[in-house]
Scaffold this motif. Structure first.
Motif, mmCIF file in Angstrom:
data_model
loop_
_atom_site.group_PDB
_atom_site.id
_atom_site.type_symbol
_atom_site.label_atom_id
_atom_site.label_comp_id
_atom_site.label_asym_id
_atom_site.label_seq_id
_atom_site.Cartn_x
_atom_site.Cartn_y
_atom_site.Cartn_z
ATOM 1 N N UNK A 1 -0.513 6.716 -5.869
ATOM 2 C CA UNK A 1 -0.037 6.383 -4.525
ATOM 3 C C UNK A 1 -0.625 7.326 -3.484
ATOM 4 N N UNK A 2 -0.684 8.617 -3.779
ATOM 5 C CA UNK A 2 -1.255 9.592 -2.849
ATOM 6 C C UNK A 2 -2.752 9.374 -2.673
ATOM 7 N N UNK A 3 -3.447 9.026 -3.761
ATOM 8 C CA UNK A 3 -4.876 8.735 -3.659
ATOM 9 C C UNK A 3 -5.114 7.519 -2.762
ATOM 10 N N UNK A 4 -4.265 6.505 -2.951
ATOM 11 C CA UNK A 4 -4.389 5.296 -2.131
ATOM 12 C C UNK A 4 -4.138 5.604 -0.668
ATOM 13 N N UNK A 5 -3.057 6.310 -0.381
ATOM 14 C CA UNK A 5 -2.631 6.525 1.003
ATOM 15 C C UNK A 5 -3.493 7.562 1.731
ATOM 16 N N UNK A 6 -3.881 8.610 0.990
ATOM 17 C CA UNK A 6 -4.596 9.720 1.633
ATOM 18 C C UNK A 6 -6.120 9.566 1.612
ATOM 19 N N UNK A 7 -6.631 8.788 0.650
ATOM 20 C CA UNK A 7 -8.079 8.703 0.507
ATOM 21 C C UNK A 7 -8.618 7.291 0.683
ATOM 22 N N UNK A 8 -8.136 6.340 -0.129
ATOM 23 C CA UNK A 8 -8.739 5.010 -0.143
ATOM 24 C C UNK A 8 -8.561 4.275 1.179
ATOM 25 N N UNK A 9 -7.326 4.222 1.686
ATOM 26 C CA UNK A 9 -7.092 3.481 2.925
ATOM 27 C C UNK A 9 -7.857 4.081 4.110
ATOM 28 N N UNK A 10 -7.803 5.418 4.317
ATOM 29 C CA UNK A 10 -8.595 5.965 5.433
ATOM 30 C C UNK A 10 -10.097 5.739 5.284
ATOM 31 N N UNK A 11 -10.627 5.906 4.067
ATOM 32 C CA UNK A 11 -12.065 5.724 3.874
ATOM 33 C C UNK A 11 -12.480 4.262 3.970
ATOM 34 N N UNK A 12 -11.510 3.349 3.763
ATOM 35 C CA UNK A 12 -11.819 1.914 3.804
ATOM 36 C C UNK A 12 -11.562 1.285 5.163
ATOM 37 N N UNK A 13 -11.206 2.088 6.170
ATOM 38 C CA UNK A 13 -10.899 1.528 7.490
ATOM 39 C C UNK A 13 -12.062 0.715 8.072
ATOM 40 N N UNK A 14 -13.302 1.207 8.023
ATOM 41 C CA UNK A 14 -14.406 0.357 8.529
ATOM 42 C C UNK A 14 -14.504 -0.969 7.792
ATOM 43 N N UNK A 15 -14.282 -0.941 6.488
ATOM 44 C CA UNK A 15 -14.329 -2.171 5.701
ATOM 45 C C UNK A 15 -13.184 -3.100 6.077
ATOM 46 N N UNK A 16 -12.000 -2.530 6.345
ATOM 47 C CA UNK A 16 -10.853 -3.342 6.752
ATOM 48 C C UNK A 16 -11.099 -3.998 8.111
ATOM 49 N N UNK A 17 -11.743 -3.270 9.011
ATOM 50 C CA UNK A 17 -12.082 -3.845 10.312
ATOM 51 C C UNK A 17 -13.059 -4.996 10.147
ATOM 52 N N UNK A 18 -14.027 -4.831 9.245
ATOM 53 C CA UNK A 18 -14.968 -5.917 8.967
ATOM 54 C C UNK A 18 -14.245 -7.141 8.419
ATOM 55 N N UNK A 19 -13.240 -6.908 7.578
ATOM 56 C CA UNK A 19 -12.427 -8.013 7.052
ATOM 57 C C UNK A 19 -11.715 -8.743 8.183
ATOM 58 N N UNK A 20 -11.182 -7.989 9.131
ATOM 59 C CA UNK A 20 -10.514 -8.614 10.282
ATOM 60 C C UNK A 20 -11.481 -9.483 11.076
ATOM 61 N N UNK A 21 -12.708 -8.987 11.273
ATOM 62 C CA UNK A 21 -13.706 -9.765 12.007
ATOM 63 C C UNK A 21 -14.035 -11.062 11.271
ATOM 64 N N UNK A 22 -14.181 -10.974 9.959
ATOM 65 C CA UNK A 22 -14.466 -12.179 9.171
ATOM 66 C C UNK A 22 -13.302 -13.155 9.247
ATOM 67 N N UNK A 23 -12.087 -12.624 9.150
ATOM 68 C CA UNK A 23 -10.896 -13.483 9.146
ATOM 69 C C UNK A 23 -10.655 -14.171 10.481
#
Length: 264
Positions: free
Chosen positions: A177-199
């Motif tokens: 959970x800490x790895x997800x919250x502290x590392x994966x989600x912050x590092x994946x923010x550009x990818x999440x924004x790209x997902x929003x653009x596609x959606x």
């Protein structure tokens, strides 16, 4: 005495001028396109009955405003935002579960690939029977079109995270959970924004497909109705409104992206 700009001020001024130049060129291209369209229609080079024209579209829009244009726009916009939000949130949650469990990810991978390749329009009759002939079916269609792409894109962003950083956090005693919250989600923010653009694009496709199948109101309904009674002015005017709404929605995501970049 004339004030001289510093190198930084000159750089920022040049950047602003470059952005302004791009915007002005974009507006000029748009005005040229509509002007040429109107000229060809007025001179008879193209048949405005089949292609409509900007002036005829404006007349149709004025008539729609006096009737119930905003109701149709509101219905379609609400369906699109609901489908967009549900697909993005639900797809991200599913991607988290797939990252969390390697076994689950390996089991579900072929099913996700098959669902992604399945034409969603083929599920239209089933969706109508299950969800009813209303806005629920349209939102469901939108979610089905967006969610698989969301799952695959978000999961790919998680899997691309630096493995050394994950091992370092584990060595320091961090749980998943800490790895997800502290590392994966912050590092994946550009990818999440790209997902929003596609959606943004996919959600509008889903809504219009849904309204093609079952609707009594909305911009998709106006397009279908206009095509059935050969009112191409209504079809083109409704399509123009769709383009404007999609552009505004994409601009909102772009502004969110700028805010995220500044906050980082």
């Amino acid at each position: 005495m004339k004030k001289t700009r510093t190198l930084r001020e000159q750089y920022l001024f040049d950047k602003r001028m470059e952005k302004l130049k791009i915007v002005l060129i974009q507006i000029a291209v748009l005005l040229f396109f509509f002007g040429l369209w109107e000229l060809l229609a007025r001179t008879g080079a193209i048949d405005s009955f089949f292609t409509s024209s900007p002036s005829r579209m404006l007349i149709t829009l004025k008539q729609l405003v006096r009737q119930d244009l905003f109701r149709h726009v509101g219905i379609t916009l609400l369906e699109c935002i609901c489908g967009f939000a549900i697909a993005t949130v639900l797809g991200t949650i599913i991607a988290v579960f797939l990252w969390w469990s390697k076994t689950l990810r390996r089991v579900m991978e072929p099913y996700i690939v098959v669902l992604n390749s399945l034409p969603k329009i083929a599920l239209g009759p089933i969706i109508i029977i299950w969800m009813g002939a209303g806005y629920q079916a349209i939102i469901t269609m939108t979610v089905l079109i967006c969610i698989i792409v969301t799952i695959m894109s978000v999961l790919a962003g998680f899997m691309e995270c630096d493995e050394d950083k994950i091992l370092l956090m584990r060595a320091m005693g961090a749980n998943k959970w800490q790895i997800l919250w502290k590392l994966l989600l912050p590092s994946s923010l550009p990818n999440l924004i790209s997902v929003l653009k596609i959606n943004v694009g996919l959600s509008w496709v889903g809504v219009i497909m849904g309204e093609y199948l079952v609707s009594s109101a909305g911009l998709g309904y106006l397009i279908i109705y206009g095509g059935q009674v050969f009112k191409l002015d209504l079809v083109m005017a409704s399509t123009l409104i769709l383009c404007l709404l999609a552009a505004l929605m994409y601009l909102s995501v772009a502004l969110l992206e700028k805010h995220v970049k500044r906050s980082r």
